[in-house]
Design a protein around this motif. Structure first.
Motif, short mmCIF file in Angstrom:
data_model
loop_
_atom_site.label_atom_id
_atom_site.label_comp_id
_atom_site.label_asym_id
_atom_site.label_seq_id
_atom_site.Cartn_x
_atom_site.Cartn_y
_atom_site.Cartn_z
N SER A 92 58.77 -41.35 35.92
CA SER A 92 58.44 -42.26 37.01
C SER A 92 57.45 -43.29 36.48
O SER A 92 56.56 -42.96 35.70
CB SER A 92 57.79 -41.48 38.17
N TRP A 93 57.63 -44.53 36.88
CA TRP A 93 56.69 -45.58 36.48
C TRP A 93 55.38 -45.46 37.24
O TRP A 93 54.39 -46.05 36.88
CB TRP A 93 57.30 -46.95 36.74
N HIS A 94 55.38 -44.72 38.33
CA HIS A 94 54.19 -44.57 39.18
C HIS A 94 53.73 -43.13 39.14
O HIS A 94 54.52 -42.21 39.00
CB HIS A 94 54.51 -44.98 40.61
N ASP A 95 52.43 -42.94 39.32
CA ASP A 95 51.88 -41.57 39.36
C ASP A 95 52.21 -40.89 40.67
O ASP A 95 52.36 -41.39 41.68
CB ASP A 95 50.36 -41.59 39.16
#
Length: 95
Positions: A92-95
């Motif tokens: 995922s590019w986001h946490d």
């Protein structure tokens, strides 16, 4: 090459600059361990002159133009054999 504690380097900058300008390299230390090196501008320019700044594509062209360059010819099957065959990892590019 002399060593100077960082405390002294803060309080005696003019003397250090004169020593460096005279051709001496000075190690600046913190708790006895070297943390920096003071060099003359001429010595620094000599070191920088040894570095060739070029683009990656220029480096590749130069490598390919070398008389001893031999390209590597790999079959698709060999390259595929290096890949991990298991399931893909979650990403995922986001946490």
């Amino acid at each position: 090459m002399s060593k100077v504690p960082i405390v002294d380097a803060k309080t005696l900058p003019a003397g250090l600059i004169h020593r460096v300008d005279g051709g001496e390299a000075v190690h600046v230390t913190r708790r006895g361990k070297p943390v920096a090196v003071l060099l003359s501008e001429a010595e620094y320019a000599t070191l920088q002159g040894g570095l060739q700044r070029r683009s990656f594509s220029d480096a590749i062209r130069e490598m390919r133009a070398a008389p001893d360059f031999e390209p590597v010819d790999l079959a698709d099957e060999e390259v595929d054999s290096w890949r991990v065959k298991g399931p893909a990892r979650d990403f995922s590019w986001h946490d």
